[in-house]
Design a protein around this motif. Structure first.
Motif, mmCIF file in Angstrom:
data_model
loop_
_atom_site.group_PDB
_atom_site.id
_atom_site.type_symbol
_atom_site.label_atom_id
_atom_site.label_comp_id
_atom_site.label_asym_id
_atom_site.label_seq_id
_atom_site.Cartn_x
_atom_site.Cartn_y
_atom_site.Cartn_z
ATOM 1 N N ARG A 88 27.441 -15.048 10.371
ATOM 2 C CA ARG A 88 28.309 -14.396 9.379
ATOM 3 C C ARG A 88 29.117 -13.281 10.046
ATOM 4 O O ARG A 88 30.291 -13.115 9.804
ATOM 5 C CB ARG A 88 27.455 -13.825 8.234
ATOM 6 C CG ARG A 88 28.288 -13.261 7.102
ATOM 7 C CD ARG A 88 27.454 -12.965 5.888
ATOM 8 N NE ARG A 88 26.527 -11.859 6.133
ATOM 9 C CZ ARG A 88 25.691 -11.380 5.202
ATOM 10 N NH1 ARG A 88 25.673 -11.901 3.988
ATOM 11 N NH2 ARG A 88 24.855 -10.394 5.491
ATOM 12 N N ASN A 89 28.465 -12.528 10.918
ATOM 13 C CA ASN A 89 29.127 -11.429 11.627
ATOM 14 C C ASN A 89 28.297 -11.174 12.881
ATOM 15 O O ASN A 89 27.405 -10.331 12.888
ATOM 16 C CB ASN A 89 29.169 -10.188 10.725
ATOM 17 C CG ASN A 89 29.939 -9.034 11.369
ATOM 18 O OD1 ASN A 89 30.703 -9.255 12.310
ATOM 19 N ND2 ASN A 89 29.701 -7.831 10.898
ATOM 20 N N ALA A 90 28.582 -11.994 13.873
ATOM 21 C CA ALA A 90 27.749 -11.968 15.073
ATOM 22 C C ALA A 90 27.648 -10.558 15.645
ATOM 23 O O ALA A 90 28.647 -9.951 16.022
ATOM 24 C CB ALA A 90 28.306 -12.933 16.112
ATOM 25 N N SER A 91 26.421 -10.050 15.664
ATOM 26 C CA SER A 91 26.165 -8.763 16.304
ATOM 27 C C SER A 91 24.706 -8.743 16.720
ATOM 28 O O SER A 91 23.950 -9.648 16.364
ATOM 29 C CB SER A 91 26.470 -7.614 15.334
ATOM 30 O OG SER A 91 25.423 -7.478 14.402
ATOM 31 N N LEU A 92 24.296 -7.705 17.439
ATOM 32 C CA LEU A 92 22.909 -7.665 17.905
ATOM 33 C C LEU A 92 21.969 -7.085 16.848
ATOM 34 O O LEU A 92 20.762 -7.051 17.041
ATOM 35 C CB LEU A 92 22.829 -6.878 19.213
ATOM 36 C CG LEU A 92 23.487 -7.606 20.404
ATOM 37 C CD1 LEU A 92 23.473 -6.724 21.648
ATOM 38 C CD2 LEU A 92 22.791 -8.927 20.701
ATOM 39 N N THR A 93 22.517 -6.647 15.698
ATOM 40 C CA THR A 93 21.641 -6.166 14.618
ATOM 41 C C THR A 93 21.678 -7.080 13.406
ATOM 42 O O THR A 93 20.758 -7.082 12.595
ATOM 43 C CB THR A 93 22.053 -4.746 14.158
ATOM 44 O OG1 THR A 93 23.442 -4.768 13.849
ATOM 45 C CG2 THR A 93 21.752 -3.720 15.229
ATOM 46 N N ASP A 94 22.728 -7.854 13.293
ATOM 47 C CA ASP A 94 22.836 -8.756 12.141
ATOM 48 C C ASP A 94 23.026 -10.180 12.641
ATOM 49 O O ASP A 94 24.079 -10.511 13.199
ATOM 50 C CB ASP A 94 24.025 -8.329 11.270
ATOM 51 C CG ASP A 94 24.176 -9.215 10.045
ATOM 52 O OD1 ASP A 94 23.347 -10.138 9.852
ATOM 53 O OD2 ASP A 94 25.124 -8.996 9.272
ATOM 54 N N ALA A 95 21.990 -10.989 12.452
ATOM 55 C CA ALA A 95 22.051 -12.370 12.932
ATOM 56 C C ALA A 95 22.213 -13.355 11.782
ATOM 57 O O ALA A 95 21.978 -14.558 11.942
ATOM 58 C CB ALA A 95 20.792 -12.702 13.719
HETATM 59 C C1 LIG Z 1 30.179 -6.854 11.549
HETATM 60 O O1 LIG Z 1 29.649 -6.201 12.709
HETATM 61 C C2 LIG Z 1 30.388 -5.061 13.094
HETATM 62 C C3 LIG Z 1 29.799 -4.540 14.384
HETATM 63 O O2 LIG Z 1 28.403 -4.598 14.378
HETATM 64 C C4 LIG Z 1 30.309 -4.023 11.976
HETATM 65 O O3 LIG Z 1 31.099 -2.907 12.354
HETATM 66 C C5 LIG Z 1 30.840 -4.636 10.689
HETATM 67 O O4 LIG Z 1 30.724 -3.725 9.632
HETATM 68 C C6 LIG Z 1 30.101 -5.888 10.354
HETATM 69 N N1 LIG Z 1 30.684 -6.536 9.201
HETATM 70 C C7 LIG Z 1 29.961 -6.990 8.211
HETATM 71 C C8 LIG Z 1 30.719 -7.663 7.129
HETATM 72 O O5 LIG Z 1 28.756 -6.873 8.192
#
Ligand SMILES: *[C@@H]1O[C@H](CO)[C@@H](O)[C@H](O)[C@H]1NC(C)=O
Ligand SMILES: *[C@@H]1O[C@H](CO)[C@@H](O)[C@H](O)[C@H]1NC(C)=O
Ligand SMILES: *[C@@H]1O[C@H](CO)[C@@H](O)[C@H](O)[C@H]1NC(C)=O
Ligand SMILES: *[C@@H]1O[C@H](CO)[C@@H](O)[C@H](O)[C@H]1NC(C)=O
Length: 471
Positions: A88-95
């Motif tokens: 959904r929003n590739a990041s190292l805290t949100d998978a």
């Molecule tokens: C997506 O990840 C970025 C960086 O981690 C963050 O700034 C942003 O708010 C996130 N967007 C959503 C929709 O979660």
């Protein structure tokens, strides 16, 4: 309610997962829809370093890598050839992972894994259950009438997950059977049949098949009209028990209920051919003139593809018509009688007026009417008496009466028209005939004269009038 269960699962199990990875333990999705598998890495102290995020399907079995995110190398979906899966929003805290156009095969356990330093791999699993909306259908089963229960309607909730539930509603006495079939894709097809004794009365009756399933906002209600095939049910109608000699037009009707529709009608007399004067046209039998030839048993035989059925009726030809009058006849007669009385009254009034006029002329008085001598009260009283006593022959019928003015003639004509008999000729009783003849007189004047007819018939008329008046 999946969402309720979901929340319950989440709140109870989230506590149990005493680590940094947070997921929803159980998620429900619908075939064809999108689902989100949420996954967060929670590290309030920020002393753990995440290097890579991976989603693995069936971690205790096939261990299929679905999605990988690495800040240095990017994002990869190793087995997703149809681009149904993405972070959904590739990041190292949100998978959190999004799966589009869910398939039944997406059902299973998904593990969200974070590669960290110094703690090593950390993971949590989500159980994704894919629900399938059943395809519902219902139809009557074509059956022939019989005495033992058979399936008369069928209702199917196909490829549902979990299995749908089917109930029946309606006033048809019977039982329902239920059969569940597991499909290869993990769905279940539920088939229910309604069993009833297939009597002809059930033909056309409706049953409701009600399908409930958690994917359906409200239960699916399918109306099913039953179809029972049965041989014709025949009844002969139209015999009034008053077939008398020389009666013109008598008829019988062959009333038939059948499914499928009747293909042919046959009429018989005394089991054989019909006499020459009798005409049969489909379900209708007509006798133009009643003779002793038709004294006997008439039968109608109706056929459809399931068989033929015969009904018979005994016809008795009478020498003279039955005298009994029907209620309708009495009412019609009553109306006619009322009109007759009215006519007589009008005639009486006219006679009275005419007499006054005549007496005026006799006196030769040119003075205005107000100065005329008192009207011949005696005559009026006499007239009233005459009416009461039904002795119209004593009414002094002045010749002048016949020279009625145009106005008066019109009045009479109107009354005469109004009283023209209406209704079935056949139903006309001798008495009504008499009334009819009476009204047929060319000159309305004759109504007055006619009234003074011989005693016996007159009596009858009066009798009848009072009967009619009370109706
Ligand atoms: C997506 O990840 C970025 C960086 O981690 C963050 O700034 C942003 O708010 C996130 N967007 C959503 C929709 O979660
Ligand atoms: C996943 O959830 C479904 C529905 O609640 C359940 O039937 C199934 O057993 C669960 N699977 C596992 C491995 O827990
Ligand atoms: C319905 O089922 C019950 C028990 O199986 C049976 O006794 C009854 O006769 C059935 N009724 C009909 C209309 O089939
Ligand atoms: C008419 O039929 C009946 C029996 O239905 C019989 O009693 C009667 O004598 C018959 N009349 C004539 C005139 O044939």
């Amino acid at each position: 309610m999946p969402s309720m269960e979901l929340i319950a699962f989440f709140s109870s199990l989230a506590v149990a997962v005493a680590q940094h990875v947070k997921v929803e333990p159980a998620v429900f999705g619908y075939v064809g829809n999108q689902v989100v598998l949420r996954c967060q890495f929670v590290d309030p102290d920020s002393n753990i370093e995440v290097t890579q995020v991976t989603w693995v399907k069936d971690p205790s079995g096939a261990k299929q890598n679905l999605a990988v995110h690495n800040p240095h190398f990017g994002t990869n979906y190793p087995v997703d050839t149809k681009e149904r899966i993405h972070f959904r929003n590739a990041s190292l805290t949100d998978a959190s992972l999004v799966i589009d156009h869910l398939l039944m095969t997406d059902d299973g356990i998904y593990s969200c894994e974070f590669a960290t330093y110094p703690e090593g791999n950390q993971e949590a699993a989500t159980n994704l259950t894919v629900l399938a909306k059943p395809r519902t259908s219902g139809n009557p089963l074509l059956v022939s009438s019989g005495k033992s229960p058979v399936p008369v309607a069928s209702c199917i909730a196909a490829h549902g997950k979990p299995p749908a539930s089917i109930i029946w509603r309606g006033t048809v006495p019977g039982n329902a059977t239920m059969e569940l079939t597991q499909n290869a894709d993990g769905t279940t097809t539920v088939t229910s049949q309604y069993q009833a004794v297939p009597s002809s009365e059930l033909d056309g009756m409706t049953l409701e098949c009600v399908v409930t399933h958690q994917t359906l906002e409200r239960p699916d209600v399918i109306n099913i009209a039953l179809t029972i095939h049965y041989p014709p049910i025949v009844t002969i109608e139209g015999y009034d028990d008053n077939w008398y000699l020389d009666r013109e037009h008598a008829s019988l009707t062959c009333n038939v209920k059948a499914n499928p529709a009747v293909t042919s009608y046959r009429w018989y007399m005394n089991g054989g051919d019909l006499p020459s004067k009798v005409r049969a046209m489909g379900h209708q039998l007509t006798v133009d003139q009643v003779t002793y030839q038709v004294n006997g048993t008439f039968s109608c035989e109706a056929s459809n593809t399931l068989g033929k059925t015969r009904d018979s009726i005994n016809i008795l030809v009478r020498e003279v018509p039955l005298q009994s009058r029907s209620t309708t006849g009495a009412i019609v007669g009553g109306i006619i009688a009322a009109v007759v009385i009215l006519t007589v009254l009008v005639t009486a009034v006219l006679i009275f007026r005419q007499q006054r006029k005549n007496s005026d002329l006799d006196t030769g008085d040119d003075e205005p009417p107000s100065h005329k001598p008192p009207p011949p009260r005696a005559t009026l009283t006499e007239l009233a008496k005459v009416e009461m006593a039904e002795k119209m022959e004593t009414v002094p019928l002045d010749t002048a009466y016949f020279e009625t003015t145009g106005e008066e003639a019109n009045e009479m004509t109107l009354i005469q028209r109004y009283s023209e008999p209406e209704g079935d000729e056949d139903l006309k009783s001798p008495l009504e005939m008499e009334t009819g003849d009476y009204l047929e007189q060319e000159n309305p004047i004759y109504t007055g004269v006619q009234y003074a007819e011989p005693e016996p018939e007159h009596r009858k008329s009066q009798e009848f009038v009072s009967k009619g008046m009370f109706v």
